[in-house]
Design a protein around this motif. Structure first.
Motif, PDB file in Angstrom:
ATOM      1  N   THR A  67       0.828  -1.211   0.000  1.00 17.65           N
ATOM      2  CA  THR A  67       0.000   0.000   0.000  1.00 17.65           C
ATOM      3  C   THR A  67       0.856   1.252   0.000  1.00 17.65           C
ATOM      4  OG1 THR A  67      -1.777  -1.152   1.178  1.00 17.65           O
ATOM      5  CG2 THR A  67      -1.806   1.254   1.224  1.00 17.65           C
ATOM      6  N   PHE A  68       1.938   1.241   0.773  1.00 19.32           N
ATOM      7  CA  PHE A  68       2.812   2.423   0.818  1.00 19.32           C
ATOM      8  C   PHE A  68       3.443   2.691  -0.550  1.00 19.32           C
ATOM      9  CE2 PHE A  68       7.044   4.278   1.336  1.00 19.32           C
ATOM     10  CZ  PHE A  68       6.708   5.481   1.958  1.00 19.32           C
ATOM     11  N   VAL A  69       3.975   1.655  -1.168  1.00 18.71           N
ATOM     12  CA  VAL A  69       4.616   1.826  -2.481  1.00 18.71           C
ATOM     13  C   VAL A  69       3.597   2.296  -3.518  1.00 18.71           C
ATOM     14  CG1 VAL A  69       5.771   0.612  -4.364  1.00 18.71           C
ATOM     15  CG2 VAL A  69       6.426   0.150  -1.992  1.00 18.71           C
ATOM     16  N   LEU A  70       2.432   1.674  -3.506  1.00 23.71           N
ATOM     17  CA  LEU A  70       1.390   2.042  -4.463  1.00 23.71           C
ATOM     18  C   LEU A  70       0.859   3.453  -4.203  1.00 23.71           C
ATOM     19  CD1 LEU A  70      -0.512  -1.363  -4.503  1.00 23.71           C
ATOM     20  CD2 LEU A  70       0.717  -0.350  -6.438  1.00 23.71           C
ATOM     21  N   ALA A  71       0.739   3.812  -2.929  1.00 23.62           N
ATOM     22  CA  ALA A  71       0.265   5.162  -2.599  1.00 23.62           C
ATOM     23  C   ALA A  71       1.258   6.212  -3.081  1.00 23.62           C
ATOM     24  CB  ALA A  71       0.045   5.283  -1.090  1.00 23.62           C
ATOM     25  N   TRP A  72       2.540   5.931  -2.906  1.00 22.52           N
ATOM     26  CA  TRP A  72       3.561   6.870  -3.386  1.00 22.52           C
ATOM     27  C   TRP A  72       3.467   7.009  -4.907  1.00 22.52           C
ATOM     28  CZ3 TRP A  72       7.740   6.805  -6.690  1.00 22.52           C
ATOM     29  CH2 TRP A  72       8.639   7.870  -6.580  1.00 22.52           C
ATOM     30  N   TRP A  79       0.402   9.022  -5.827  1.00 20.42           N
ATOM     31  CA  TRP A  79       0.642  10.433  -5.515  1.00 20.42           C
ATOM     32  C   TRP A  79       1.459  11.103  -6.610  1.00 20.42           C
ATOM     33  CZ3 TRP A  79       5.573  12.296  -3.230  1.00 20.42           C
ATOM     34  CH2 TRP A  79       5.531  13.659  -2.977  1.00 20.42           C
ATOM     35  N   ARG A  80       2.538  10.446  -7.032  1.00 23.03           N
ATOM     36  CA  ARG A  80       3.391  11.023  -8.069  1.00 23.03           C
ATOM     37  C   ARG A  80       2.642  11.151  -9.393  1.00 23.03           C
ATOM     38  NH1 ARG A  80       7.341  13.935  -6.627  1.00 23.03           N
ATOM     39  NH2 ARG A  80       8.247  13.588  -8.705  1.00 23.03           N
ATOM     40  N   LEU A  81       1.875  10.131  -9.768  1.00 24.67           N
ATOM     41  CA  LEU A  81       1.125  10.180 -11.022  1.00 24.67           C
ATOM     42  C   LEU A  81       0.019  11.239 -10.961  1.00 24.67           C
ATOM     43  CD1 LEU A  81       0.799   6.366 -11.812  1.00 24.67           C
ATOM     44  CD2 LEU A  81       2.174   8.061 -13.054  1.00 24.67           C
ATOM     45  N   SER A  82      -0.609  11.371  -9.807  1.00 25.16           N
ATOM     46  CA  SER A  82      -1.669  12.373  -9.661  1.00 25.16           C
ATOM     47  C   SER A  82      -1.122  13.783  -9.814  1.00 25.16           C
ATOM     48  CB  SER A  82      -2.353  12.215  -8.304  1.00 25.16           C
ATOM     49  OG  SER A  82      -2.981  10.957  -8.190  1.00 25.16           O
ATOM     50  N   LEU A  83       0.056  14.002  -9.270  1.00 28.75           N
ATOM     51  CA  LEU A  83       0.676  15.323  -9.415  1.00 28.75           C
ATOM     52  C   LEU A  83       1.106  15.576 -10.862  1.00 28.75           C
ATOM     53  CD1 LEU A  83       2.929  15.573  -6.211  1.00 28.75           C
ATOM     54  CD2 LEU A  83       0.704  16.631  -6.614  1.00 28.75           C
ATOM     55  N   PRO A 125      -4.252  15.461  -4.259  1.00 24.86           N
ATOM     56  CA  PRO A 125      -4.837  14.280  -4.913  1.00 24.86           C
ATOM     57  C   PRO A 125      -5.686  13.464  -3.932  1.00 24.86           C
ATOM     58  CG  PRO A 125      -2.529  14.505  -5.495  1.00 24.86           C
ATOM     59  CD  PRO A 125      -2.787  15.503  -4.413  1.00 24.86           C
ATOM     60  N   ARG A 126      -6.768  12.866  -4.446  1.00 22.53           N
ATOM     61  CA  ARG A 126      -7.687  12.094  -3.604  1.00 22.53           C
ATOM     62  C   ARG A 126      -7.836  10.655  -4.068  1.00 22.53           C
ATOM     63  NH1 ARG A 126     -12.625  16.497  -3.540  1.00 22.53           N
ATOM     64  NH2 ARG A 126     -11.503  18.193  -2.484  1.00 22.53           N
ATOM     65  N   LEU A 127      -6.834  10.141  -4.706  1.00 26.99           N
ATOM     66  CA  LEU A 127      -6.936   8.794  -5.261  1.00 26.99           C
ATOM     67  C   LEU A 127      -6.201   7.749  -4.428  1.00 26.99           C
ATOM     68  CD1 LEU A 127      -6.538   9.606  -9.071  1.00 26.99           C
ATOM     69  CD2 LEU A 127      -8.629   9.340  -7.735  1.00 26.99           C
ATOM     70  N   GLY A 128      -5.948   8.055  -3.166  1.00 27.51           N
ATOM     71  CA  GLY A 128      -5.256   7.093  -2.314  1.00 27.51           C
ATOM     72  C   GLY A 128      -6.019   5.797  -2.132  1.00 27.51           C
TER      73      GLY A 128
END
Length: 394
Positions: free
Chosen positions: A15-20, A23-27, A46-49
């Motif tokens: 989850t941590f790796v995917l969330a990071w 986050w980067r893709l959303s930005l 971003p709200r796609l966590g």
């Protein structure tokens, strides 16, 4: 236990790796909405966590399917597939809402559909209430009760999603307590596909919250959005139903099974699943009453949730979140200690849990209302200084 610890660590890491990555893709692609009037944060975030959390949960289920220890969880694969399919549906709808603000009727319809899939195809329903041998009268009553319970918990969890780290932390605490409870049920009552499923779901949610919280802690870089909050609510409701709705009511009458306090033993299977989401349920209930009394939809947004009121009392964002954590831990641990006291025959039985609860309530009340006193004293001091400052200005 080590298999559950592995599940928690695996889900947290993924989850941590995917969330990071989310986050980067959303930005990079600017996948975030603007600031709304009711929002507390001031920077578009971003709200796609929830997507990362769902993928972490999905991976944990996939790994468990290959592990012999969790074969009892997969005893009925259709149940798991229905659960994951309903979760995927609610995540997709949540993502669409996070990006384009769907009409509340569409979201509510999707929630009922997802709950219906779980209850009908997954056969995960409230078949009995462990109070004096009370069984649900008919299959339609069981189905309806289950669907409404899932939808209510989903919205309750979603309603408190308003401060950095609030939902992730509250759900982390609640699922940790519920995992301990369901794990002890397996120990006390023996292996059960429902009890083991409840323990596994709780462990997976613990991992998802642990992995997501670093990016969601104040100041948050990523929000879980409706996709994450609704997913947490859905899976928490299913975990609770797997325990409460499938405990044989006949067991409650045997004091050797559920401890020396028959009354307490009868109510704990219902009480604990409720108290672990007590704050979300309270906020949800107050919001529905507040909005409907004004002739509005119960799902129309406003800025009068409990966390907004905490900020208005003078708490900082982080202080308000920590106070919510404290209240969640207090009410859930109090009931868990009562259960432990009766099953392990502690001195005083459940009174230890009551004693802990009374002390905790006193401490939480002081911490909760202290900012109001500080602010009132500051306001009084300002009023006293105002004439002197006015004279000086003259």
């Amino acid at each position: 236990m080590k298999q559950y610890v592995f599940t928690i660590l695996l889900t947290a890491g993924l989850t941590f790796v995917l969330a990071w990555a989310v986050w980067r893709l959303s930005l990079k692609y600017k996948l975030y909405p603007g600031i709304r009037e009711r929002d507390v944060h001031k920077t578009p975030t971003p709200r796609l966590g929830g997507v990362a959390m769902f993928l972490g949960v999905l991976a944990a289920f996939a790994v468990s399917a290959q592990h012999p220890f969790f074969s009892i969880v997969w005893a009925d694969p259709q149940q798991i597939y229905a659960l994951l399919g309903a979760t995927a549906l609610i995540v997709v709808v949540g993502v669409l809402d996070d990006l384009w603000d769907l009409d509340w009727m569409i979201k509510l319809g999707a929630q009922f559909l997802a709950a219906g899939v779980i209850a009908w195809f997954g056969d995960l329903q409230i078949y009995a209430l462990p109070i004096g041998g009370l069984a649900v009268g008919s299959s339609w009553v069981s189905f309806t009760l289950t669907v409404f319970a899932i939808v209510v918990v989903m919205n309750a969890v979603n309603f408190i999603d308003g401060l950095d780290g609030l939902v992730a932390g509250v759900c982390l605490i609640a699922n940790s307590v519920f995992f301990a409870y369901s794990y002890m049920l397996v120990r006390d009552q023996g292996e059960s596909s429902f009890f083991n499923l409840a323990s596994f779901i709780a462990a997976v949610l613990i991992g998802a919250c642990v992995g997501f919280l670093p990016l969601n802690w104040s100041p948050a870089r990523l929000f879980m959005g409706d996709s994450g909050a609704l997913m947490l609510g859905l899976l928490m409701a299913c975990s609770a139903i797997a325990v409460t709705g499938n405990i044989n009511p006949a067991m409650i009458g045997d004091n050797d099974e559920f401890g020396r306090s028959q009354l307490l033993g009868a109510f704990i299977p219902i009480l604990l699943p409720v108290v672990v989401v007590l704050l979300p349920l309270l906020d949800f209930g107050l919001a529905v009453v507040r909005r409907m009394s004004k002739g509005k939809s119960p799902f129309s947004p406003d800025r009068k949730h409990l966390h907004h009121r905490m900020l208005d009392m003078g708490h900082s964002d982080r202080d308000a979140v920590l106070i919510f954590y404290a209240w969640t831990a207090l009410v859930s641990l109090s009931v868990l200690l009562m259960y432990i006291g009766t099953t392990l025959e502690w001195p005083g039985d459940y009174l230890f849990g009551v004693f802990y609860g009374v002390l905790g309530v006193a401490a939480c009340l002081v911490v909760t209302f202290l900012p109001s006193r500080r602010r009132s004293h500051a306001a009084a001091a300002d009023r006293e200084l105002a004439p002197a400052l006015e004279n000086t200005a003259r």
